[in-house]
Enzyme design. Structure first.
Site, PDB file in Angstrom:
ATOM      1  N   ASN A 276       0.814  -1.209   0.000  1.00 50.36           N
ATOM      2  CA  ASN A 276       0.000   0.000   0.000  1.00 50.36           C
ATOM      3  C   ASN A 276       0.853   1.268   0.000  1.00 50.36           C
ATOM      4  O   ASN A 276       1.998   1.249   0.421  1.00 50.36           O
ATOM      5  CB  ASN A 276      -0.894   0.007   1.245  1.00 50.36           C
ATOM      6  CG  ASN A 276      -0.095  -0.120   2.525  1.00 50.36           C
ATOM      7  OD1 ASN A 276       0.289  -1.227   2.894  1.00 50.36           O
ATOM      8  ND2 ASN A 276       0.192   0.983   3.195  1.00 50.36           N
ATOM      9  N   ASP A 319      -5.953   0.806   2.242  1.00 50.93           N
ATOM     10  CA  ASP A 319      -4.907  -0.154   2.637  1.00 50.93           C
ATOM     11  C   ASP A 319      -5.077  -1.483   1.912  1.00 50.93           C
ATOM     12  O   ASP A 319      -4.798  -2.543   2.447  1.00 50.93           O
ATOM     13  CB  ASP A 319      -4.896  -0.357   4.167  1.00 50.93           C
ATOM     14  CG  ASP A 319      -3.729  -1.222   4.659  1.00 50.93           C
ATOM     15  OD1 ASP A 319      -2.707  -1.292   3.955  1.00 50.93           O
ATOM     16  OD2 ASP A 319      -3.856  -1.831   5.736  1.00 50.93           O
TER      17      ASP A 319
END
Lengths: 586, 191
Positions: A276, A319
């Site tokens: 991420n 995320d």
């Protein structure tokens, strides 16, 4: 170096074995290339370079698996805490060569176990003396280590505090080591190393601490780094224009690489997933698509040059990283032969792309509930709401976390989808099995301030998750030739350990201690055993003295019991542990 | 209603008498701060801060008194991740006048990994007041006092601390092995 020291060094080099003169039982690069057709051994992390985690061993079948029982166990160590963690856990895949097994614990100790004669005997333990507080304070998601790699007479492993360590296979003594990652910058290493040709490849963790991610290759002869590919471009490099802020967000852009990749020798290409962007949940801090976060990278394995990339979640607000292993499959899709790269993403979608050029082939949700997007564009595989003209993507704006909408529920939750636990692919049936976390969770955005310097070794996440809803799991099966779901076996807990496929079964573990086997076609449960501790690691299989065994490491670790336990309240009673279980028939 | 109030008073006197009986040393408090995993959320420095699973209070900037800190450790903080280290915190109304039956899953403070004895709670509360509260930004010397010199956990403070701390760092740095990273150049730089 004095003449005497030089002579001593030469003797040591002879004793530990030079790279040019391997003994008969040394693992060769050629053996690694053919690991898929070596059923009794498990020579590399994902079983073979294609990351199939499929074994053709067929002594244990769906007809006799009901007789599977514990053959032997071995208590391991590494449960102690350090940094922000109260205990370590086990996430590794055992590696087996000629009946000798190599496993790691969370702090990176390597254990060599003789599995002959129907029992497990510890031959040596290499303790790298990992700096617990230095590393454990910046490990976002647990005291973890996913295992070793073999080459020549060496066992290669990583330590959480950022070292690559080569241990002599026979003596258990460290032959050489080098520092690859820097915990002073928030970098740690949890992934198992991958040996390709005369190199060993390292991936890094730390996107929650403001790192700039990378993949690095170390030469096995010189022990020097051959190449380092940054997953976040520097200014002037391709992709730099996907970071449109004016405060150098790229410098701390995340993009960690903490799951071992795969390799296609026919095209000399390494495939590796990228994590991420940072800060995780404050996408307005980093306008733009944020390459190469949340992407699959195809690299020239000799130079580290990026050949192509495929990004799953541009300007990620959730995320939803893409560190998952890339599964390399040759199969017809709707009748047309294809070279595929399969990836089951944190964002809840499974993707097949053409691994020769990165073109999208098919994609589908593998979780029961997706809310952040209405689906994938059938041509490109981009999320349907993706707008290339926008610097900050809103996707389904009703649920996407943002500074204006700072508290939202997202499905899947930020753990996925599917996290690091590996999938398995049955090449005979062309069915791909995904270990699923069926979840939603609540994200609270806490904007980061670009005018303030980032504090080293401190979380840089722009918010965080909480778990107001129950989280469950499943094993979900996909027909690779059609890109359609063909089965789902639901489980009471999320899949935190990963899968093993055999010709007619799928094996998995659950965080409540259960280890089980499913029928490969019907996904009906055929066998189970409860180990009494949390399973957080994938099963594997091997032969010793000609007999087939199933092995799995058992000991709750990882991020779950610190950050996600409220989604599975019963698991609060699971105690830390560190045990190897080995099963056989009779 | 007088009976619970008397019990509360009794518990209060008991705790007070234990703490008055023997003054805990800073070492005892430090030991509890580590073993009870206060570090897990508040960090070694007590700064806490934004975390993956929510923010922990910055104890360096806390305005709470010793009694209030001790109360927070015993009772936890409802609707946050701060555990209650007194096992009976919600048995009789001693904490915020609340009992377990009145609390929802969302408001009940979590159970800790290990409950603490009253003397341990006293010791760690005093440690927070004497070593963390009001101490400003963490220094290299404070970090080394916490961890010792067998770890590189404090290296990050070496350059940013005051000069005495930096000198201490230079000498302590040689006590443990520093492997240097020799990384290859950026594989995708240039053409």
């Amino acid at each position: 170096m004095s003449r005497k020291m030089y002579a001593a060094a030469a003797i040591v080099a002879l004793l530990v074995g030079s790279h040019g003169g391997w003994a008969a039982d040394d693992v060769t690069a050629n053996q690694l290339l053919k690991a898929d057709s070596d059923p009794g051994n498990w020579l590399t992390h994902h079983k073979d370079y294609s990351a199939h985690r499929f074994s053709s061993l067929s002594q244990i079948t769906k007809d006799n698996v009901k007789n599977l029982h514990v053959a032997w166990t071995l208590q391991l160590g590494g449960v102690e805490g350090g940094g922000i963690w109260s205990h370590g856990g086990l996430e590794g895949t055992p590696i087996v060569e000629n009946g000798y097994m190599y496993v790691t614990d969370g702090w990176g100790s390597v254990y060599k176990i003789d599995t002959h004669h129907g029992e497990g005997k510890l031959l040596w333990k290499m303790d790298p003396k990992t700096d617990h507080d230095w590393a454990g304070a910046v490990a976002c998601c647990g005291v973890d280590n996913r295992g070793v790699a073999l080459i020549g007479d060496l066992v290669l492993s990583h330590s959480l505090d950022g070292r690559l360590i080569a241990t002599n296979k026979d003596t258990g003594q460290i032959a050489w080591q080098r520092q690859v990652a820097d915990p002073d910058k928030g970098e740690v290493v949890t992934a198992a190393p991958l040996v390709v040709k005369n190199m060993v490849i390292t991936g890094v963790s730390g996107a929650e601490y403001g790192i700039r991610g990378w993949i690095a290759a170390t030469d096995l002869t010189t022990h020097k780094e051959v190449w380092r590919t940054y997953t976040i471009p520097a200014k002037g490099e391709p992709g730099a224009n996907t970071w449109k802020d004016n405060h150098d967000a790229m410098a701390n852009g995340g993009g960690s690489t903490w799951v071992t990749g795969s390799y296609d020798p026919s095209s000399n290409t390494l495939f590796w997933g990228v994590g991420n962007p940072g800060p995780d949940w404050d996408s307005q801090y980093r306008p733009g698509d944020n390459l190469y976060t949340d992407s699959t990278l195809a690299l020239d394995v000799d130079t580290g040059k990026i050949k192509w990339h495929y990004q799953h979640t541009p300007n990620d607000d959730f995320d939803y990283d893409s560190v998952a292993e890339n599964v390399l499959v040759d199969a017809p899709v709707h009748g047309q032969p294809m070279h595929l790269d399969l990836e089951a993403d944190r964002n809840g979608f499974a993707y097949a792309v053409n691994r020769d050029n990165g073109q999208f082939v098919w994609g589908l949700p593998f979780v029961k509930k997706v809310t952040w997007t209405k689906g994938l564009d059938p041509e490109t595989g981009r999320p349907a709401e993706y707008d290339p003209k926008l610097d900050v993507q809103k996707y389904n704006a009703a649920v996407t976390p943002s500074r204006e909408h700072p508290v939202t529920m997202i499905c899947p939750g930020n753990m996925g989808g599917k996290n690091w636990p590996p999938t398995a692919y049955n090449p005979q049936d062309k069915i791909w099995y995904i270990p699923v976390i069926e979840s939603c969770n609540r994200i609270t955005v806490k904007p980061e301030d670009p005018s303030k310097p980032i504090k080293k070794r401190e979380f840089f996440t722009g918010g965080g998750p909480t778990q107001p809803e129950r989280i469950t799991g499943s094993v979900t099966a996909i027909d690779v030739t059609t890109g359609k779901e063909v089965g789902k076996h639901e489980t009471p807990y999320p899949m935190l350990g990963g899968l093993l496929a055999t010709p007619d079964m799928v094996f998995y573990g659950q965080p409540d201690g259960k280890v089980a086997a499913l029928d490969a076609k019907s996904l009906k449960e055929l066998w189970s055993f409860n180990t009494g501790a949390g399973v957080n690691a994938p099963p594997m299989t091997f032969t010793s003295d000609g007999k087939q065994y199933i092995a799995i490491l058992v000991g709750q670790g990882g991020a779950w019991d610190k950050w996600f336990i409220d989604g599975t309240p019963e698991l609060k009673r699971i105690q830390p542990g560190s045990m190897l279980y080995v099963f056989s028939l009779n | 209603m007088a009976f619970p109030a008397m019990m509360l008073l009794g518990a209060f006197l008991l705790l007070n008498s234990v703490s008055a009986w023997a003054e805990p040393s800073a070492d005892e408090g430090l030991h509890v701060f580590k073993s009870a995993n206060c570090v897990g959320c508040h960090k070694w420095s007590g700064e806490g801060g934004g975390g993956y699973g929510g923010a922990a209070a910055n104890l360096r900037r806390t305005a709470l008194s010793l009694d209030q800190i001790e109360h927070t450790i015993r009772c936890g903080r409802p609707a946050t991740g701060m555990p209650h280290f007194d096992p009976d915190a919600y048995s009789d109304g001693r904490c915020y006048g609340l009992k377990k039956a009145q609390m929802s899953a969302a408001t009940m403070p979590p159970e800790p990994d290990h409950y603490l004895r009253p003397a341990d709670i006293d010791a760690v509360a005093k440690y927070v007041v004497s070593h963390i509260k009001g101490k400003g930004p963490p220094t290299f010397a404070q970090c080394q006092a916490f961890f010792g010199d067998g770890t590189r956990a404090c290296d990050v403070y070496e350059k940013t601390s005051d000069s005495s701390g930096a000198q201490a760092g230079a000498s302590a740095g040689s006590a443990h092995q520093h492997l240097k990273i020799e990384s290859a150049p950026d594989a995708n730089a240039g053409k």
